[in-house]
Scaffold this motif. Structure first.
Motif, mmCIF file in Angstrom:
data_model
loop_
_atom_site.group_PDB
_atom_site.id
_atom_site.type_symbol
_atom_site.label_atom_id
_atom_site.label_comp_id
_atom_site.label_asym_id
_atom_site.label_seq_id
_atom_site.Cartn_x
_atom_site.Cartn_y
_atom_site.Cartn_z
ATOM 1 N N UNK A 551 0.012 2.833 16.240
ATOM 2 C CA UNK A 551 -0.707 3.115 17.487
ATOM 3 C C UNK A 551 -1.558 4.381 17.348
ATOM 4 N N UNK A 552 -1.009 5.368 16.598
ATOM 5 C CA UNK A 552 -1.741 6.636 16.430
ATOM 6 C C UNK A 552 -2.823 6.499 15.350
ATOM 7 N N UNK A 553 -2.451 5.933 14.210
ATOM 8 C CA UNK A 553 -3.427 5.738 13.119
ATOM 9 C C UNK A 553 -4.093 4.394 13.383
ATOM 10 N N UNK A 554 -5.045 4.401 14.323
ATOM 11 C CA UNK A 554 -5.578 3.142 14.859
ATOM 12 C C UNK A 554 -6.976 2.784 14.351
ATOM 13 N N UNK A 555 -7.467 3.537 13.368
ATOM 14 C CA UNK A 555 -8.758 3.177 12.759
ATOM 15 C C UNK A 555 -8.628 3.250 11.242
ATOM 16 N N UNK A 556 -9.513 2.511 10.556
ATOM 17 C CA UNK A 556 -9.511 2.539 9.083
ATOM 18 C C UNK A 556 -9.816 3.936 8.569
ATOM 19 N N UNK A 558 -9.048 6.870 9.993
ATOM 20 C CA UNK A 558 -7.834 7.705 10.085
ATOM 21 C C UNK A 558 -6.847 7.336 8.981
ATOM 22 N N UNK A 559 -6.705 6.017 8.756
ATOM 23 C CA UNK A 559 -5.751 5.562 7.745
ATOM 24 C C UNK A 559 -6.169 6.047 6.357
ATOM 25 N N UNK A 560 -7.462 6.066 6.108
ATOM 26 C CA UNK A 560 -7.948 6.518 4.794
ATOM 27 C C UNK A 560 -7.687 8.017 4.595
ATOM 28 N N UNK A 561 -7.866 8.804 5.663
ATOM 29 C CA UNK A 561 -7.560 10.247 5.576
ATOM 30 C C UNK A 561 -6.082 10.428 5.258
ATOM 31 N N UNK A 562 -5.220 9.630 5.939
ATOM 32 C CA UNK A 562 -3.777 9.707 5.703
ATOM 33 C C UNK A 562 -3.448 9.377 4.241
ATOM 34 N N UNK A 563 -4.057 8.299 3.719
ATOM 35 C CA UNK A 563 -3.821 7.914 2.318
ATOM 36 C C UNK A 563 -4.319 8.989 1.355
ATOM 37 N N UNK A 564 -5.461 9.572 1.684
ATOM 38 C CA UNK A 564 -6.004 10.644 0.824
ATOM 39 C C UNK A 564 -5.031 11.815 0.744
ATOM 40 N N UNK A 599 5.413 -5.816 11.185
ATOM 41 C CA UNK A 599 5.106 -6.054 9.767
ATOM 42 C C UNK A 599 3.689 -6.590 9.590
ATOM 43 N N UNK A 600 3.286 -7.472 10.490
ATOM 44 C CA UNK A 600 1.959 -8.089 10.355
ATOM 45 C C UNK A 600 0.837 -7.169 10.809
ATOM 46 N N UNK A 601 1.165 -6.218 11.719
ATOM 47 C CA UNK A 601 0.112 -5.369 12.302
ATOM 48 C C UNK A 601 -0.007 -3.984 11.657
ATOM 49 N N UNK A 602 1.101 -3.444 11.146
ATOM 50 C CA UNK A 602 1.105 -2.036 10.691
ATOM 51 C C UNK A 602 0.327 -1.858 9.388
ATOM 52 N N UNK A 603 -0.699 -1.035 9.458
ATOM 53 C CA UNK A 603 -1.529 -0.774 8.271
ATOM 54 C C UNK A 603 -0.694 -0.259 7.099
ATOM 55 N N UNK A 604 0.244 0.649 7.404
ATOM 56 C CA UNK A 604 1.015 1.312 6.356
ATOM 57 C C UNK A 604 1.918 0.321 5.613
#
Length: 746
Positions: A551-556, A558-564, A599-604
């Motif tokens: 819900x918090x990491x809701x854009x690609x 944001x997710x990319x910053x997290x992975x970085x 499981x199906x929705x969570x990017x992580x």
């Protein structure tokens, strides 16, 4: 060559006064040899020492002037300066003569016992201290005299000489090569019981040196090879451990420390005794800066008290000449609490941990600290807060900041893998934990049920909740972020508790951590590591946490910053990688609809479910560590790589993972370099973990995989059978095989 007092002084006696005076002018000795000659003559065994003090009064200013120059000058400039008076004093045997004067009553027979006045003792100690400050080697020489060091402790029974004695002892123990044995101090228990609370706090400064392992400060940096080799040499308990046991055997010692740590500023003993102590310090240091600082604080307080009532002090509208300013009282109390919390923290991490835990719970240390949290520990800085000379309010060595860090370290040690951690909550919060368990239809944690409600925190909020509140308000660049995250993480460590996680999730902790990692793009490696570790403990096996994450990491973006951030340093983030891997494996084996949806929705989870991603993490985790560079900090990378392979083994995919590693080696054009290294690492793993109870328990609790399965997996991987599909050697071509080399333990 080491000369004794007699070697120095006796030749002096044979030189005529006229000759000494003449040479004195040329050498600029400022009359010190002549004064020492007089001192020697008046301190013979049958002397009453009556003349000694007046001679010392002449010598003292010459040395204290240089000591003050050393203390107040820039340290580098001071090292380059010379201090001729203290050097001359030591050169002509002054140090040894003063030691002889101080110790003579102990060497005399009962009938001939001489009495030395308190003032003479104070003068001797002051001069010795000043000489130690200015002349290299003097402190070390005194430290080598064990009889003198133990004798100094006997002087601490006298309140009039306590301060000077404590300061000199602290200086000497700081350079002593071999740690002193507290058992050797004559009548230690009665000495400690004779101290008032102020003296006990000052005594804790000395105790700190005697109970801390010498290399504790850089523990994470020492290689495990070196530490294991050292442990083999040291079969018995260390001196520090023996000293810790000695302290715990002193009746009432821990209880008094708990009282000191938790007393309020308004409970401190009379102002006059502290003013007297300040005067002694002023004489002792001869430091105008100290007095200036005190006067400035006093004036500020006086101006303030004329316009507003001073909080908790009862000092408003009273003369600062007779009353100590409130900020000074607070700083005084902070300095005391610093020393006490340090000693309690070391004892909490020692061999008698369970005994210490039981005592500090019984003496209500945690509720007491909770009551001090707002007004003292995490108080707002006042404009007049006293800081050390040459520092500012926000630098890491100011007393205010050091107290906060010491407090957080104590909480971390207190919570870590111990059921007493629930004392950090109040009764209402404990009820909330029970309600969370009931709602989720899971059994309550035994430790929550068994917690003694009379020992938990009072008030509207417990200590853990207060800590979360200040954690969220902490500025991005604050040095506290690391310690705050460590303290909260230690509360979650051990066997994963859904109720504990939900308690913290409901208070917005996950969103706060993600804000710091992603939105503020935290750059500090230490802080990042502590956040990743905390996030791992908070999310492990908790489907609600992964839902909140998504819900918090809701854009690609944001997710990319997290992975970085994760990929920027796997040493720092590997515990989170382990948590995601373990959680994914558990969720995949559940048939719950809610779990399937997340499981199906969570990017992580989707990211980690890709085989290529897991292999990429595995390859890098093995590649960044080697047996010779393993430390307490990075050995977790080895255990995370093992977790990935144990889960693969459960699904009978271990041969596939090993074959993929082999292919990745060939792609990198370095056949064998990863698998040879991994083979060595696993051999070390067997040596390191198969002898240690605590480490194996930690591995089991944190992964929910039995230690037997860990051991079996390592044995299978290390099998010498080249026909085994699960043995590492089956995937290294003979031409590149390098697995038999012994790793050094030196």
């Amino acid at each position: 060559m080491h000369w004794t007092c007699g070697n120095y002084i006796r030749p002096l006696l044979q030189i005529t006064e006229a000759l000494l005076k003449e040479r004195d002018k040329q050498a600029k000795w400022n009359g010190i040899p002549l004064l020492l000659q007089k001192l020697y003559e008046h301190s013979h065994p049958n002397s009453d020492f009556s003349q000694c003090q007046s001679i010392l009064k002449e010598i003292s200013p010459l040395l204290s002037m240089e000591a003050m120059a050393f203390v107040t000058e820039d340290r580098k400039a001071a090292q380059e300066s010379t201090f001729p008076n203290t050097y001359t004093f030591d050169l002509f045997g002054g140090v040894d003569l003063l030691v002889e004067i101080l110790m003579r009553p102990t060497l005399m027979t009962q009938k001939k016992k001489q009495k030395i006045s308190d003032d003479l003792i104070k003068d001797c100690l002051s001069i010795l201290y000043n000489t130690c400050i200015c002349t290299e080697g003097v402190t070390r020489r005194l430290a080598e005299r064990n009889d003198f060091v133990l004798f100094l402790f006997t002087l601490m029974t006298n309140k009039k000489t306590f301060l000077q004695t404590a300061t000199l002892i602290e200086d000497i123990l700081g350079v002593k090569k071999e740690m002193i044995q507290l058992d050797d101090i004559p009548n230690l228990a009665s000495l400690v019981s004779s101290f008032d609370q102020q003296q006990l706090a000052n005594f804790c400064r000395i105790l700190a040196v005697t109970i801390s392992e010498l290399d504790t400060g850089s523990d994470d940096k020492h290689t495990l090879l070196a530490k294991n080799a050292q442990q083999k040499k040291n079969l018995g308990p260390s001196r520090a451990e023996v000293n810790q046991a000695t302290l715990l055997n002193i009746p009432g010692f821990i209880e008094r420390l708990c009282k000191l740590a938790t007393r309020k500023v308004s409970e401190t003993t009379g102002t006059s005794s502290f003013l007297q102590e300040l005067e002694e310090w002023y004489t002792w240091l001869d430091n105008a800066l100290v007095l200036d600082a005190l006067m400035r604080v006093a004036n500020e307080e006086a101006e303030q008290s004329s316009t507003e009532s001073s909080d908790e002090s009862g000092l408003a509208n009273t003369s600062t000449r007779t009353q100590l300013p409130q900020s000074m009282k607070i700083m005084h109390e902070i300095m005391y609490k610093l020393e006490v919390l340090y000693v309690l923290c070391v004892l909490l991490m020692g061999r008698q941990r369970n005994q210490v835990h039981k005592m500090i719970a019984e003496f209500r240390l945690i509720p007491g600290l909770n009551n001090l949290f707002d007004k003292l520990i995490w108080r707002k800085h006042s404009a007049s807060a006293l800081v050390l000379h040459g520092h500012n309010q926000n630098c890491d060595c100011s007393p205010d900041i050091t107290l906060k860090i010491q407090f957080l370290r104590l909480l971390q040690s207190f919570s870590d893998h111990h059921e007493n951690k629930y004392l950090l909550l109040n009764s209402q919060e404990l009820n909330e934990l029970s309600a969370i368990s009931h709602k989720a239809n899971i059994p309550e944690v035994d430790a929550v049920v068994n917690t003694d409600r009379s020992l938990v925190c009072d008030g509207k909020r417990g200590l853990l909740t207060r800590l979360l509140q200040v954690m969220k308000k902490e500025p991005a660049e604050s040095s506290f972020r690391f310690w705050q995250a460590r303290a909260v993480e230690s509360f979650l460590r051990g066997t994963t508790s859904y109720a504990d996680q939900m308690f913290l999730l409901k208070r917005g902790l996950l969103e706060h951590i993600l804000y710091c990692i992603v939105d503020s793009e935290c750059k500090s490696r230490d802080v990042l590591q502590s956040y990743f570790d905390l996030l791992g403990e908070l999310m492990k096996f908790n489907i609600d946490a992964f839902k909140r994450f998504n819900k918090y990491i809701n854009t690609d973006e944001k997710f990319q910053i997290f992975l970085n951030q994760i990929n920027s340093s796997l040493v720092d983030s590997n515990m989170l990688v382990r948590c995601i891997t373990l959680s994914l494996d558990r969720f995949e084996n559940q048939s719950d609809a809610k779990v399937a949806e997340v499981l199906s929705e969570c990017r992580l989870l989707s990211y980690m479910s890709q085989m290529s991603m897991r292999m990429s993490f595995l390859f890098r985790l093995i590649n960044i560590i080697h047996v010779q560079t393993l430390t307490q900090e990075n050995v977790s990378c080895l255990n995370t790589s093992l977790v990935i392979l144990m889960l693969a083994r459960r699904k009978e995919k271990l041969p596939f993972y090993l074959r993929t590693l082999q292919q990745m080696e060939y792609t990198e054009k370095y056949p064998g370099f990863i698998l040879n290294n991994f083979h060595s690492l696993l051999r070390f793993w067997q040596q390191h973990y198969l002898n240690k109870d605590k480490d194996s328990t930690c591995l089991e609790n944190s992964s929910c995989i039995s230690f037997t399965y860990w051991k079996e997996t390592v044995s299978i991987l290390l099998s010498p059978d080249r026909t085994s599909p699960c043995a590492i050697v089956s995937y290294i071509d003979e031409a590149y095989m390098d697995i038999d080399r012994d790793f050094s333990e030196e």
